[in-house]
Design a protein around this motif. Structure first.
Motif, PDB file in Angstrom:
ATOM      1  N   SER A  72       0.766  -1.229  -0.125  1.00  6.28           N
ATOM      2  CA  SER A  72       0.051  -0.017   0.083  1.00  6.28           C
ATOM      3  C   SER A  72       0.831   1.167  -0.145  1.00  6.28           C
ATOM      4  O   SER A  72       0.473   2.234  -0.550  1.00  6.28           O
ATOM      5  CB  SER A  72      -0.912  -0.036   1.432  1.00  6.28           C
ATOM      6  N   ASP A  73       1.804   1.275   0.739  1.00  2.30           N
ATOM      7  CA  ASP A  73       2.908   2.364   0.833  1.00  2.30           C
ATOM      8  C   ASP A  73       3.406   2.600  -0.588  1.00  2.30           C
ATOM      9  O   ASP A  73       3.721   3.802  -1.058  1.00  2.30           O
ATOM     10  CB  ASP A  73       4.195   2.093   1.803  1.00  2.30           C
ATOM     11  N   ASN A  75       2.216   1.669  -3.659  1.00  2.00           N
ATOM     12  CA  ASN A  75       1.074   2.215  -4.477  1.00  2.00           C
ATOM     13  C   ASN A  75       0.954   3.474  -4.377  1.00  2.00           C
ATOM     14  O   ASN A  75       0.644   4.197  -5.202  1.00  2.00           O
ATOM     15  CB  ASN A  75      -0.098   1.292  -4.471  1.00  2.00           C
ATOM     16  N   GLU A  76       0.786   4.242  -2.907  1.00  4.51           N
ATOM     17  CA  GLU A  76       0.842   5.645  -2.843  1.00  4.51           C
ATOM     18  C   GLU A  76       1.693   6.236  -3.375  1.00  4.51           C
ATOM     19  O   GLU A  76       1.434   7.335  -4.115  1.00  4.51           O
ATOM     20  CB  GLU A  76       0.630   5.792  -1.362  1.00  4.51           C
ATOM     21  N   GLY A  78       3.904   5.128  -5.936  1.00  2.00           N
ATOM     22  CA  GLY A  78       3.923   4.613  -7.316  1.00  2.00           C
ATOM     23  C   GLY A  78       2.815   5.337  -8.323  1.00  2.00           C
ATOM     24  O   GLY A  78       2.906   5.504  -9.412  1.00  2.00           O
ATOM     25  N   LYS A  79       1.740   5.850  -7.771  1.00  3.97           N
ATOM     26  CA  LYS A  79       0.499   6.211  -8.351  1.00  3.97           C
ATOM     27  C   LYS A  79       0.958   7.588  -9.002  1.00  3.97           C
ATOM     28  O   LYS A  79       0.681   7.791 -10.169  1.00  3.97           O
ATOM     29  CB  LYS A  79      -0.658   6.523  -7.592  1.00  3.97           C
ATOM     30  N   TYR A  80       2.030   8.208  -8.655  1.00  5.33           N
ATOM     31  CA  TYR A  80       2.659   9.439  -9.247  1.00  5.33           C
ATOM     32  C   TYR A  80       3.421   9.305 -10.244  1.00  5.33           C
ATOM     33  O   TYR A  80       3.656  10.014 -11.348  1.00  5.33           O
ATOM     34  CB  TYR A  80       3.347  10.415  -8.252  1.00  5.33           C
ATOM     35  N   GLY A  82       2.692   6.296 -12.156  1.00  6.99           N
ATOM     36  CA  GLY A  82       1.854   5.479 -13.074  1.00  6.99           C
ATOM     37  C   GLY A  82       2.311   3.704 -12.713  1.00  6.99           C
ATOM     38  O   GLY A  82       2.236   3.033 -13.698  1.00  6.99           O
ATOM     39  N   LEU A  83       2.680   3.539 -11.440  1.00  8.92           N
ATOM     40  CA  LEU A  83       3.084   2.251 -11.264  1.00  8.92           C
ATOM     41  C   LEU A  83       1.821   1.731 -10.134  1.00  8.92           C
ATOM     42  O   LEU A  83       1.554   2.309  -9.312  1.00  8.92           O
ATOM     43  CB  LEU A  83       4.427   2.176 -10.589  1.00  8.92           C
ATOM     44  N   SER A  84       1.825   0.483 -10.457  1.00  6.15           N
ATOM     45  CA  SER A  84       0.934  -0.241  -9.419  1.00  6.15           C
ATOM     46  C   SER A  84       1.823  -1.514  -9.008  1.00  6.15           C
ATOM     47  O   SER A  84       2.360  -2.250  -9.846  1.00  6.15           O
ATOM     48  CB  SER A  84      -0.286  -0.536 -10.045  1.00  6.15           C
ATOM     49  N   SER A  86       1.551  -5.307  -6.539  1.00  9.86           N
ATOM     50  CA  SER A  86       0.363  -6.278  -6.022  1.00  9.86           C
ATOM     51  C   SER A  86       0.964  -7.089  -5.075  1.00  9.86           C
ATOM     52  O   SER A  86       2.110  -7.459  -5.064  1.00  9.86           O
ATOM     53  CB  SER A  86      -0.553  -6.924  -7.176  1.00  9.86           C
TER      54      SER A  86
END
Length: 86
Positions: A72-73, A75-76, A78-80, A82-84, A86
């Motif tokens: 979750s950290d 992804n937070e 990474g969203k800037y 464009g990465l996700s 899992s």
């Protein structure tokens, strides 16, 4: 909640479930009771080896921690980019 503090809360709950004192946990993990208190209080981040020892002694599922806190950290941030994860 910040990962360090969340882990401290999880650690405290697991320690109490195992009916261990902070001093007993510290002895099993190989740290001082004061250091154990600081980790549990969310003030210190343990080294990865101490973190793993705590998880083993308290039977904390490392995969659960990975999904709940680490991914979750990532992804937070990474969203800037464009990465996700899992």
């Amino acid at each position: 909640m910040e990962c360090r503090k969340a882990f401290g809360v999880m650690m405290r709950n697991a320690r109490k479930e195992c009916r261990l004192t902070q001093a007993e946990l510290a002895e099993l993990v190989g740290v001082s009771p004061a250091y154990c208190r600081e980790i549990e209080g969310g003030r210190y981040t343990p080294t990865w080896i101490i973190w793993l020892k705590i998880c083993v002694v308290l039977n904390i599922d490392i995969n659960c921690l990975q999904q709940e806190y680490i991914v979750s950290d990532l992804n937070e941030v990474g969203k800037y980019m464009g990465l996700s994860f899992s």
